[in-house]
Design an enzyme around this catalytic site. Structure first.
Site, PDB file in Angstrom:
ATOM      1  N   THR A   1       0.851  -1.191   0.000  1.00 43.68           N
ATOM      2  CA  THR A   1       0.000   0.000   0.000  1.00 43.68           C
ATOM      3  C   THR A   1       0.891   1.247   0.000  1.00 43.68           C
ATOM      4  O   THR A   1       2.111   1.161   0.108  1.00 43.68           O
ATOM      5  CB  THR A   1      -0.923   0.004   1.229  1.00 43.68           C
ATOM      6  OG1 THR A   1      -0.127  -0.083   2.423  1.00 43.68           O
ATOM      7  CG2 THR A   1      -1.886  -1.171   1.174  1.00 43.68           C
ATOM      8  N   TYR A   2       0.281   2.406  -0.066  1.00 41.81           N
ATOM      9  CA  TYR A   2       1.000   3.676  -0.188  1.00 41.81           C
ATOM     10  C   TYR A   2       2.003   3.836   0.951  1.00 41.81           C
ATOM     11  O   TYR A   2       1.629   3.785   2.121  1.00 41.81           O
ATOM     12  CB  TYR A   2      -0.009   4.830  -0.175  1.00 41.81           C
ATOM     13  CG  TYR A   2       0.598   6.176  -0.464  1.00 41.81           C
ATOM     14  CD1 TYR A   2       1.065   6.492  -1.732  1.00 41.81           C
ATOM     15  CD2 TYR A   2       0.711   7.134   0.543  1.00 41.81           C
ATOM     16  CE1 TYR A   2       1.614   7.739  -2.008  1.00 41.81           C
ATOM     17  CE2 TYR A   2       1.259   8.381   0.286  1.00 41.81           C
ATOM     18  CZ  TYR A   2       1.709   8.681  -0.990  1.00 41.81           C
ATOM     19  OH  TYR A   2       2.258   9.908  -1.257  1.00 41.81           O
ATOM     20  N   PRO A   3       3.294   4.048   0.615  1.00 40.89           N
ATOM     21  CA  PRO A   3       4.321   4.039   1.671  1.00 40.89           C
ATOM     22  C   PRO A   3       4.535   5.366   2.404  1.00 40.89           C
ATOM     23  O   PRO A   3       5.038   5.372   3.525  1.00 40.89           O
ATOM     24  CB  PRO A   3       5.586   3.651   0.904  1.00 40.89           C
ATOM     25  CG  PRO A   3       5.370   4.185  -0.472  1.00 40.89           C
ATOM     26  CD  PRO A   3       3.885   4.063  -0.730  1.00 40.89           C
TER      27      PRO A   3
END
Length: 331
Positions: free
Chosen positions: A126-128
């Site tokens: 997922t978005y880091p």
């Protein structure tokens, strides 16, 4: 910068002080164990952080203790208590960068670059770029679906199946908490199976997946033992402490392959009422050390709480000089 400069000043101003420790090997019926001399009456001194209960600041005192105890019998008392350790929370970017630096030597920039590739190119994370370590409260079904996808993986499958089979994914504020989620939630794996990952990408992906799995496992259970061996000599009592930590139930540590206790966690058993013998007593000469210079990992930790290191009056003066008002008005 001020954090690094302040640490460097402490290092340069530090003056090494000599001190001594007394260590003894005690012979019991079941084998030998080591103990370190300590002063049970010692109290922490806020003005001198280098003082410790097990440090002696005079070599003659240390040698006298060693001489008095060498070859003498000792009585043993023990206190054992259970202890538990929960798994660490899910990753946000800073925590991921800090641990990747400690484990693999990745710089913060490298870790972000790898995580971004795993998100954009491979679509397996997922978005880091997040500062949250929690998931939305309505994310339970997604978590179960993600664990279901991991069941097909030979490495993670057994753990994912156990979590789902035992229904360990439940509402838990430690994992699912809307109040702890800002623009983006914690970094977790997606439903996309990884393909053609480079070595460093695979390492970072493995870190995230194992943390995601471990957070749903029960706590690790330990038995902590504090043993005090007391030698009576010349009208005085000299106490030596030994600590033991035995892993009783690995819990989440099983995800990381820690099914049993470490060899160094073993503590030789002493029967109730048994007297042991200080078979060998040594004096160890040491010197105090300055605080360590920051690594990327420790600097990231310091920066997370950097506001605590800033004096309010200094901040107020700096902001007023730049025409920014005061901390209160800016807040």
């Amino acid at each position: 910068l001020s954090i690094v400069v302040e640490r460097e000043e402490k290092i340069r101003k530090h003056v090494a002080r000599a001190y001594w420790e007394v260590k003894a090997m005690f012979a019991a019926q079941a084998g030998e164990y080591e103990g370190k001399w300590f002063d049970p009456k010692w109290k922490k001194n806020p003005d001198d952080a280098e003082l410790r209960a097990d440090r002696l600041w005079n070599e003659a005192d240390a040698q006298a203790i060693a001489q008095a105890c060498r070859g003498k019998p000792a009585s043993v008392s023990e206190e054992a208590k259970p202890s538990t350790q929960s798994s660490p929370g899910l990753y946000d970017l800073t925590t991921l960068q800090r641990e990747a630096n400690s484990r693999f030597g990745f710089s913060a920039k490298t870790t972000l670059s790898i995580a971004q590739a795993l998100y954009e190119k491979h679509k397996v994370l997922t978005y880091p770029r997040t500062d949250s370590r929690a998931l939305p409260e309505d994310y339970l079904p997604t978590v179960k679906t993600t664990l279901g996808a991991l069941e097909a993986d030979r490495g993670y499958g057994p753990f994912a199946r156990q979590i789902l089979g035992k229904d360990w994914v439940r509402p838990n504020k430690r994992v699912f908490d809307n109040a702890k989620v800002s623009d983006h939630f914690a970094i977790i794996p997606t439903l996309q199976p990884p393909k053609s990952l480079s070595e460093i990408e695979a390492k970072l992906y493995d870190m995230v997946v194992k943390r995601f799995i471990a957070v749903f496992y029960p706590s690790a259970e330990f038995q902590l033992t504090t043993r005090v061996s007391t030698v009576k000599a010349a009208g005085q009592e000299h106490r030596f402490q030994t600590n033991g930590k035995v892993l009783v139930n690995p819990g989440w540590l099983a995800v990381y392959g820690k099914e049993a206790q470490d060899d160094d966690a073993n503590l030789v058993a002493v029967a109730p009422g048994e007297q042991v013998k200080a078979s060998d007593v040594d004096v160890v000469a040491l010197k105090t050390k300055p605080p360590a210079r920051y690594t990327e990992a420790t600097l990231l930790s310091a920066m997370e709480g950097a506001g605590k290191l800033i004096d309010d009056d200094e901040l107020r003066e700096a902001m007023q000089e730049k025409g920014l008002g005061t901390p209160a008005t800016r807040a």
